[in-house]
Design a protein around this motif. Structure first.
Motif, mmCIF file in Angstrom:
data_model
loop_
_atom_site.group_PDB
_atom_site.id
_atom_site.type_symbol
_atom_site.label_atom_id
_atom_site.label_comp_id
_atom_site.label_asym_id
_atom_site.label_seq_id
_atom_site.Cartn_x
_atom_site.Cartn_y
_atom_site.Cartn_z
ATOM 1 N N GLN A 1 0.832 -1.195 0.000
ATOM 2 C CA GLN A 1 0.000 0.000 0.000
ATOM 3 C C GLN A 1 0.871 1.251 0.000
ATOM 4 O OE1 GLN A 1 -2.509 0.248 3.424
ATOM 5 N NE2 GLN A 1 -3.595 2.040 2.699
ATOM 6 N N GLU A 2 0.579 2.181 -0.904
ATOM 7 C CA GLU A 2 1.337 3.421 -0.978
ATOM 8 C C GLU A 2 0.637 4.504 -0.157
ATOM 9 O OE1 GLU A 2 2.941 6.653 -4.228
ATOM 10 O OE2 GLU A 2 2.640 4.571 -4.849
ATOM 11 N N VAL A 3 1.394 5.135 0.740
ATOM 12 C CA VAL A 3 0.892 6.226 1.573
ATOM 13 C C VAL A 3 1.916 7.352 1.502
ATOM 14 C CG1 VAL A 3 0.216 6.945 3.888
ATOM 15 C CG2 VAL A 3 -0.259 4.604 3.131
ATOM 16 N N ASP A 4 1.497 8.503 1.015
ATOM 17 C CA ASP A 4 2.383 9.670 0.895
ATOM 18 C C ASP A 4 3.674 9.340 0.145
ATOM 19 O OD1 ASP A 4 0.564 11.254 2.274
ATOM 20 O OD2 ASP A 4 1.447 10.770 4.213
ATOM 21 N N GLY A 5 3.557 8.565 -0.907
ATOM 22 C CA GLY A 5 4.715 8.245 -1.737
ATOM 23 C C GLY A 5 5.595 7.133 -1.213
ATOM 24 N N VAL A 6 5.238 6.540 -0.064
ATOM 25 C CA VAL A 6 6.012 5.439 0.514
ATOM 26 C C VAL A 6 5.163 4.177 0.437
ATOM 27 C CG1 VAL A 6 7.161 4.558 2.578
ATOM 28 C CG2 VAL A 6 7.219 6.998 2.069
ATOM 29 N N VAL A 7 5.746 3.086 -0.073
ATOM 30 C CA VAL A 7 5.025 1.823 -0.191
ATOM 31 C C VAL A 7 5.267 0.999 1.072
ATOM 32 C CG1 VAL A 7 4.789 -0.315 -1.501
ATOM 33 C CG2 VAL A 7 5.210 1.833 -2.694
ATOM 34 N N TYR A 8 4.180 0.565 1.699
ATOM 35 C CA TYR A 8 4.254 -0.251 2.905
ATOM 36 C C TYR A 8 3.844 -1.673 2.567
ATOM 37 C CZ TYR A 8 4.602 4.178 5.314
ATOM 38 O OH TYR A 8 5.016 5.411 5.727
ATOM 39 N N ASN A 9 4.647 -2.636 3.007
ATOM 40 C CA ASN A 9 4.371 -4.035 2.759
ATOM 41 C C ASN A 9 4.455 -4.757 4.096
ATOM 42 O OD1 ASN A 9 4.631 -6.812 2.192
ATOM 43 N ND2 ASN A 9 5.464 -6.387 0.170
ATOM 44 N N ASP A 10 3.363 -5.386 4.514
ATOM 45 C CA ASP A 10 3.312 -6.049 5.816
ATOM 46 C C ASP A 10 4.262 -7.233 5.925
ATOM 47 O OD1 ASP A 10 1.409 -4.270 6.727
ATOM 48 O OD2 ASP A 10 -0.278 -5.547 6.181
ATOM 49 N N TYR A 11 4.699 -7.776 4.804
ATOM 50 C CA TYR A 11 5.546 -8.964 4.828
ATOM 51 C C TYR A 11 7.025 -8.648 4.656
ATOM 52 C CZ TYR A 11 0.969 -10.948 4.225
ATOM 53 O OH TYR A 11 -0.353 -11.252 4.395
ATOM 54 N N LEU A 12 7.357 -7.389 4.568
ATOM 55 C CA LEU A 12 8.734 -6.963 4.327
ATOM 56 C C LEU A 12 9.541 -7.024 5.619
ATOM 57 C CD1 LEU A 12 10.702 -5.624 2.282
ATOM 58 C CD2 LEU A 12 9.880 -3.447 3.129
ATOM 59 N N GLU A 13 10.708 -7.677 5.559
ATOM 60 C CA GLU A 13 11.649 -7.710 6.672
ATOM 61 C C GLU A 13 13.050 -7.548 6.124
ATOM 62 O OE1 GLU A 13 11.208 -11.356 8.848
ATOM 63 O OE2 GLU A 13 9.627 -10.513 10.090
ATOM 64 N N PHE A 14 13.911 -6.890 6.879
ATOM 65 C CA PHE A 14 15.291 -6.718 6.461
ATOM 66 C C PHE A 14 15.946 -8.060 6.155
ATOM 67 C CE2 PHE A 14 19.818 -6.549 7.693
ATOM 68 C CZ PHE A 14 20.275 -5.751 6.649
ATOM 69 N N SER A 15 15.696 -9.054 7.005
ATOM 70 C CA SER A 15 16.307 -10.365 6.788
ATOM 71 C C SER A 15 15.838 -10.995 5.481
ATOM 72 C CB SER A 15 16.022 -11.302 7.964
ATOM 73 O OG SER A 15 14.626 -11.452 8.146
ATOM 74 N N GLY A 16 14.586 -10.798 5.121
ATOM 75 C CA GLY A 16 14.064 -11.331 3.869
ATOM 76 C C GLY A 16 14.639 -10.625 2.659
ATOM 77 N N VAL A 17 14.779 -9.304 2.757
ATOM 78 C CA VAL A 17 15.367 -8.512 1.665
ATOM 79 C C VAL A 17 16.823 -8.919 1.461
ATOM 80 C CG1 VAL A 17 16.043 -6.168 1.003
ATOM 81 C CG2 VAL A 17 13.770 -6.599 1.930
ATOM 82 N N THR A 18 17.541 -9.120 2.565
ATOM 83 C CA THR A 18 18.937 -9.549 2.488
ATOM 84 C C THR A 18 19.036 -10.956 1.916
ATOM 85 O OG1 THR A 18 19.448 -8.170 4.395
ATOM 86 C CG2 THR A 18 21.065 -9.835 3.827
ATOM 87 N N ALA A 19 18.171 -11.860 2.361
ATOM 88 C CA ALA A 19 18.182 -13.238 1.856
ATOM 89 C C ALA A 19 17.898 -13.271 0.361
ATOM 90 C CB ALA A 19 17.153 -14.079 2.605
ATOM 91 N N GLU A 20 16.972 -12.446 -0.092
ATOM 92 C CA GLU A 20 16.645 -12.409 -1.514
ATOM 93 C C GLU A 20 17.841 -11.921 -2.337
ATOM 94 O OE1 GLU A 20 12.857 -11.035 -4.163
ATOM 95 O OE2 GLU A 20 13.602 -9.568 -2.701
ATOM 96 N N ALA A 21 18.542 -10.901 -1.846
ATOM 97 C CA ALA A 21 19.717 -10.400 -2.551
ATOM 98 C C ALA A 21 20.847 -11.434 -2.520
ATOM 99 C CB ALA A 21 20.194 -9.085 -1.939
ATOM 100 N N ALA A 22 21.019 -12.099 -1.389
ATOM 101 C CA ALA A 22 22.069 -13.111 -1.275
ATOM 102 C C ALA A 22 21.800 -14.304 -2.190
ATOM 103 C CB ALA A 22 22.193 -13.571 0.184
#
Length: 136
Positions: A86-107
């Motif tokens: 969901q985008e609010v004031d130009g920022v997209v919020y995702n309830d399933y987003l976690e730093f560890s998941g973002v890092t794992a996906e990049a790795a």
């Protein structure tokens, strides 16, 4: 916790992460520091693919998961499974987003990497941290 304490704590954590990741990534490690006050970036590190993999396999990803997930502003690769939300004031919020998941996906990608920075909240939608993900 005051903002100064939070900045010092994250700075120590990032410094420890940079040291631990570079030690685990071998001789070719080349963590790139980023300082750009004119752009609102106080201090950051760019981790290449090997360093991103090393961070993902270290306990530091769990320690950083809380503050970076809750207060971080993520700039995700367009191919990321975490895009959307969901985008609010130009920022997209995702309830399933976690730093560890973002890092794992990049790795897990062929040449993915991440960057983590302490930033000026006034320049980054109220967030004190910015995380950039690039997938290979």
């Amino acid at each position: 916790m005051s903002i100064r304490t939070a900045v010092v704590a994250l700075g120590i954590a990032l410094g420890g992460a940079a040291f631990a990741v570079s030690a685990g990534a071998g001789q070719a490690a080349a963590i790139t520091p980023v300082v750009a006050p004119q752009d609102g970036i106080y201090f950051g590190v760019v981790l290449d693919h090997g360093e991103t993999v090393a961070l993902q396999h270290s306990p530091l990803v769990g320690m950083l998961n809380g503050p970076l997930t809750n207060e971080g502003l993520f700039y995700l690769d367009e191919k990321s499974v975490y895009n959307g939300g969901q985008e609010v004031d130009g920022v997209v919020y995702n309830d399933y987003l976690e730093f560890s998941g973002v890092t794992a996906e990049a790795a897990a990608s062929r040449s993915g990497w991440i960057a983590i920075a302490l930033v000026d909240p006034a320049s980054f939608a109220g967030s004190p941290y910015a995380i950039r993900q690039v997938l290979g």
